[in-house]
Design a protein around this motif. Structure first.
Motif, PDB file in Angstrom:
ATOM      1  N   THR A   1     -47.192  24.826   4.718  1.00 47.81           N
ATOM      2  CA  THR A   1     -48.140  24.901   5.816  1.00 47.81           C
ATOM      3  C   THR A   1     -49.033  23.660   5.797  1.00 47.81           C
ATOM      4  OG1 THR A   1     -49.657  26.396   6.972  1.00 47.81           O
ATOM      5  CG2 THR A   1     -50.028  26.096   4.604  1.00 47.81           C
ATOM      6  N   GLY A   2     -49.622  23.333   6.946  1.00 50.80           N
ATOM      7  CA  GLY A   2     -50.483  22.149   7.015  1.00 50.80           C
ATOM      8  C   GLY A   2     -49.806  20.994   7.725  1.00 50.80           C
ATOM      9  N   SER A   3     -50.241  19.773   7.420  1.00 52.34           N
ATOM     10  CA  SER A   3     -49.798  18.607   8.179  1.00 52.34           C
ATOM     11  C   SER A   3     -48.304  18.339   8.059  1.00 52.34           C
ATOM     12  CB  SER A   3     -50.597  17.369   7.755  1.00 52.34           C
ATOM     13  OG  SER A   3     -50.455  17.122   6.373  1.00 52.34           O
ATOM     14  N   LEU A   4     -47.667  18.754   6.950  1.00 54.35           N
ATOM     15  CA  LEU A   4     -46.220  18.563   6.831  1.00 54.35           C
ATOM     16  C   LEU A   4     -45.473  19.395   7.870  1.00 54.35           C
ATOM     17  CD1 LEU A   4     -45.928  18.473   2.954  1.00 54.35           C
ATOM     18  CD2 LEU A   4     -45.199  16.643   4.493  1.00 54.35           C
ATOM     19  N   GLN A   5     -45.966  20.584   8.165  1.00 53.59           N
ATOM     20  CA  GLN A   5     -45.374  21.387   9.230  1.00 53.59           C
ATOM     21  C   GLN A   5     -45.750  20.825  10.599  1.00 53.59           C
ATOM     22  OE1 GLN A   5     -47.092  23.673  11.483  1.00 53.59           O
ATOM     23  NE2 GLN A   5     -45.369  24.896  12.215  1.00 53.59           N
ATOM     24  N   HIS A   6     -46.998  20.378  10.741  1.00 53.07           N
ATOM     25  CA  HIS A   6     -47.453  19.857  12.026  1.00 53.07           C
ATOM     26  C   HIS A   6     -46.646  18.620  12.444  1.00 53.07           C
ATOM     27  CE1 HIS A   6     -50.501  22.625  11.055  1.00 53.07           C
ATOM     28  NE2 HIS A   6     -51.459  21.805  10.672  1.00 53.07           N
ATOM     29  N   LYS A   7     -46.190  17.854  11.475  1.00 53.35           N
ATOM     30  CA  LYS A   7     -45.480  16.603  11.744  1.00 53.35           C
ATOM     31  C   LYS A   7     -44.219  16.834  12.573  1.00 53.35           C
ATOM     32  CE  LYS A   7     -45.551  14.095   8.039  1.00 53.35           C
ATOM     33  NZ  LYS A   7     -45.105  13.424   6.780  1.00 53.35           N
TER      34      LYS A   7
ATOM     35  N   GLY B   1     -50.872  36.973  11.155  1.00 55.28           N
ATOM     36  CA  GLY B   1     -51.437  36.143  12.212  1.00 55.28           C
ATOM     37  C   GLY B   1     -51.383  34.662  11.940  1.00 55.28           C
ATOM     38  N   ALA B   2     -51.014  34.248  10.723  1.00 55.10           N
ATOM     39  CA  ALA B   2     -51.007  32.816  10.403  1.00 55.10           C
ATOM     40  C   ALA B   2     -49.994  32.053  11.248  1.00 55.10           C
ATOM     41  CB  ALA B   2     -50.721  32.616   8.915  1.00 55.10           C
TER      42      ALA B   2
ATOM     43  N   GLY C   1     -46.610  25.965  22.031  1.00 57.48           N
ATOM     44  CA  GLY C   1     -46.049  25.863  20.691  1.00 57.48           C
ATOM     45  C   GLY C   1     -45.156  27.043  20.337  1.00 57.48           C
ATOM     46  N   ARG C   2     -44.281  26.827  19.363  1.00 55.70           N
ATOM     47  CA  ARG C   2     -43.365  27.870  18.901  1.00 55.70           C
ATOM     48  C   ARG C   2     -43.838  28.382  17.550  1.00 55.70           C
ATOM     49  NH1 ARG C   2     -36.833  27.876  19.112  1.00 55.70           N
ATOM     50  NH2 ARG C   2     -36.468  29.777  17.897  1.00 55.70           N
ATOM     51  N   PRO C   3     -44.120  29.675  17.430  1.00 56.77           N
ATOM     52  CA  PRO C   3     -44.575  30.189  16.133  1.00 56.77           C
ATOM     53  C   PRO C   3     -43.480  30.068  15.075  1.00 56.77           C
ATOM     54  CG  PRO C   3     -45.009  31.769  17.901  1.00 56.77           C
ATOM     55  CD  PRO C   3     -44.106  30.719  18.472  1.00 56.77           C
ATOM     56  N   PRO C   4     -43.826  29.622  13.875  1.00 60.43           N
ATOM     57  CA  PRO C   4     -42.844  29.605  12.797  1.00 60.43           C
ATOM     58  C   PRO C   4     -42.691  30.993  12.194  1.00 60.43           C
ATOM     59  CG  PRO C   4     -44.936  28.865  11.953  1.00 60.43           C
ATOM     60  CD  PRO C   4     -45.131  29.113  13.432  1.00 60.43           C
ATOM     61  N   ARG C   5     -41.594  31.211  11.498  1.00 59.46           N
ATOM     62  CA  ARG C   5     -41.487  32.373  10.637  1.00 59.46           C
ATOM     63  C   ARG C   5     -42.266  32.073   9.361  1.00 59.46           C
ATOM     64  NH1 ARG C   5     -37.216  35.910  10.487  1.00 59.46           N
ATOM     65  NH2 ARG C   5     -38.296  36.659   8.622  1.00 59.46           N
ATOM     66  N   LEU C   6     -42.806  33.112   8.749  1.00 58.69           N
ATOM     67  CA  LEU C   6     -43.524  32.970   7.488  1.00 58.69           C
ATOM     68  C   LEU C   6     -42.700  33.603   6.374  1.00 58.69           C
ATOM     69  CD1 LEU C   6     -47.147  33.983   8.567  1.00 58.69           C
ATOM     70  CD2 LEU C   6     -46.146  31.699   8.523  1.00 58.69           C
ATOM     71  N   LEU C   7     -42.583  32.903   5.261  1.00 59.56           N
ATOM     72  CA  LEU C   7     -41.920  33.486   4.103  1.00 59.56           C
ATOM     73  C   LEU C   7     -42.667  34.762   3.701  1.00 59.56           C
ATOM     74  CD1 LEU C   7     -39.602  32.879   2.052  1.00 59.56           C
ATOM     75  CD2 LEU C   7     -41.374  31.900   0.572  1.00 59.56           C
TER      76      LEU C   7
END
Length: 469
Positions: free
Chosen positions: A372-378, A399-400, A411-417
């Protein structure tokens, strides 16, 4: 009217000054400064409208971290300052503070008085040595917009988005918008906004933007990236990339499917068993998808890394970036060596490349697995690629995923582990000692890998065997 009534009106006027005038972008006081040269609020002591007389820019922490705040001094003997900062919130006025008495008169949230303390210490020193009538008066005819956070995510989310909304929806003045931009980590401002009128000054030292200002200075804040800005950046990126760098990488993936993008992080908020996780996942992906290609993304140099500001303030920011990239380079080289012994699928590293080129290359990915964070945002803030995010407990709470997607329009919501597969560690290796910055570990590797493989099969379909196998 009583003093209590005056203070209530003062509070209400600050709330009005902080109201967004576009969709989660550009606060009312910010627009008023750009359009008129200043802004007004209700006096907490007299009840009449008053306008700041002076403007001061200061570090509220290390300048290399982009913590520049703008303080506005109100007229009067009380020494009242309005403090505007907090990047992630779009630079609201977050505290009203009396530098004469040392008291906080109003705060947007309970944490601001303590967060602002280093800044308030500076203002108390200034107030002690300056008479109430001796502050340098700001010229209201030449307002200035300050921008340029060194972190690309904050620059895009909290600055470029505000500038875009202002120029698209709110601008009324015919003359160019005057700006000072410290960093431009993703595309030069005048290239990105070549349809608009901008006059951009790029200082070569921090000290040139600090202290009392000859005019009123503001930020144009935001908390969501508009779809139009995302589209504009993607359209501009091809002209700002080096084909000699990208063509060999793209050739590696000519026949690859799916292309999976994976992040690597060492410095903070990461897994202590990251190498085991990545090698297990890559090996399983290669076995399931014989034609798959993999991209390892670590640190990206900002597009403007040659700017002298990166070497200013003792060279801290430049040396920290180089150190981080070299550590990742060695780590990823070891990881690539392990991968070469396990499978023959193409695996390339984009760590150490320029940010714009990495973002452009990310368009090829079919799926991502990121911190999570800027690596995902990239990847996810530019391309609506499906993917899985892993994090500590705070980053995987309910909700994250929706929050991550809500920071960008469309935006497209990611799946969360699944959170039960992760355990938090005690270590927090960041200046901000909060739970969301904890390191963590995956405590059930087989289940974590299986969960990612299952999600990938849902969004990309079943694996396609190589002809003849």
């Amino acid at each position: 009217m009583s003093t209590g009534s005056h203070h209530q009106c003062f509070t209400l006027s600050l709330e009005a000054a902080n109201a967004f005038v576009a969709e989660r972008a550009v606060r009312a006081y910010q627009r008023e400064i750009v359009e008129t040269g200043s802004f007004s609020i209700v006096s907490p002591t007299g009840g009449a409208p008053i306008t700041p007389i002076a403007c001061h820019v200061a570090n509220n922490g290390d300048p290399a971290h982009g913590n520049l705040g703008v303080a506005y001094r109100l007229p009067g003997e009380e020494g009242i300052w309005l403090l505007a900062g907090s990047v992630k919130d779009g630079f609201p006025i977050n505290e009203a503070f009396s530098a004469r008495s040392g008291s906080s008169l109003w705060a947007l949230a309970a944490e601001y008085p303590s967060l602002n303390q280093p800044w308030k210490n500076q203002l108390e020193s200034i107030e002690a040595s300056t008479g109430a009538d001796d502050f340098p008066t700001a010229d209201l005819s030449t307002p200035l917009v300050l921008a340029g956070h060194p972190n690309f995510a904050h620059h895009l989310w909290n600055e470029l988005a505000g500038l875009y909304c202002y120029m698209q929806q709110l601008a009324r003045k015919s003359q160019p918008l005057r700006m000072v931009c410290l960093y431009e980590p993703l595309l030069p401002l005048q290239y990105l906004f070549d349809r608009e009128q901008l006059e951009v000054e790029r200082p070569d030292r921090f000290e040139k933007v600090l202290g009392f200002q000859p005019c009123m200075v503001t930020r144009l804040g935001s908390t969501r990236i508009p779809l139009g800005l995302r589209q504009r950046i993607k359209a501009k990126l091809p002209e700002h990339t080096d084909n000699a760098v990208l063509a060999p990488l793209e050739a590696e993936f000519k026949n690859a499917s799916p292309i999976v993008w994976l992040s690597v992080r060492l410095d903070a908020r990461t897994l202590d068993n990251q190498q085991e996780f990545l090698t297990s996942l890559l090996t399983a992906l290669a076995a399931r998808y014989p034609r798959a290609g993999f991209v390892l993304d670590g640190f990206s140099y900002p597009d403007d890394f040659g700017s002298p500001l990166y070497a200013d303030a003792g060279g801290y920011l430049a040396s920290a970036m180089v150190k981080r990239e070299r550590e990742l380079q060695g780590y990823i080289a070891d990881l690539l060596g392990v991968c070469a012994q396990q499978f023959n699928n193409p695996v390339v590293s984009v760590s150490g490349m320029r940010l714009g080129e990495v973002v452009y290359l990310a368009r090829l990915a079919d799926y991502y697995v990121c911190h999570t964070g800027s690596l995902q945002h990239k990847i996810a803030w530019f391309h609506n690629t499906p993917g899985m995010v892993h994090a500590n407990a705070a980053g995987l709470q309910a909700g994250a995923g929706k929050w991550l997607a809500d920071q960008v329009e469309g935006g497209r919501p990611p799946r969360l582990l699944s959170s039960q597969l992760v355990s938090d560690l005690d270590t927090i290796r960041t200046i901000n000692q909060v739970a969301r910055n904890r390191d963590y570990r995956i405590n059930d590797m087989a289940s974590a890998v299986a969960e990612i493989l299952d999600d990938l099969s849902v969004v990309t379909g079943p694996s396609v065997p190589i002809a003849g196998t």
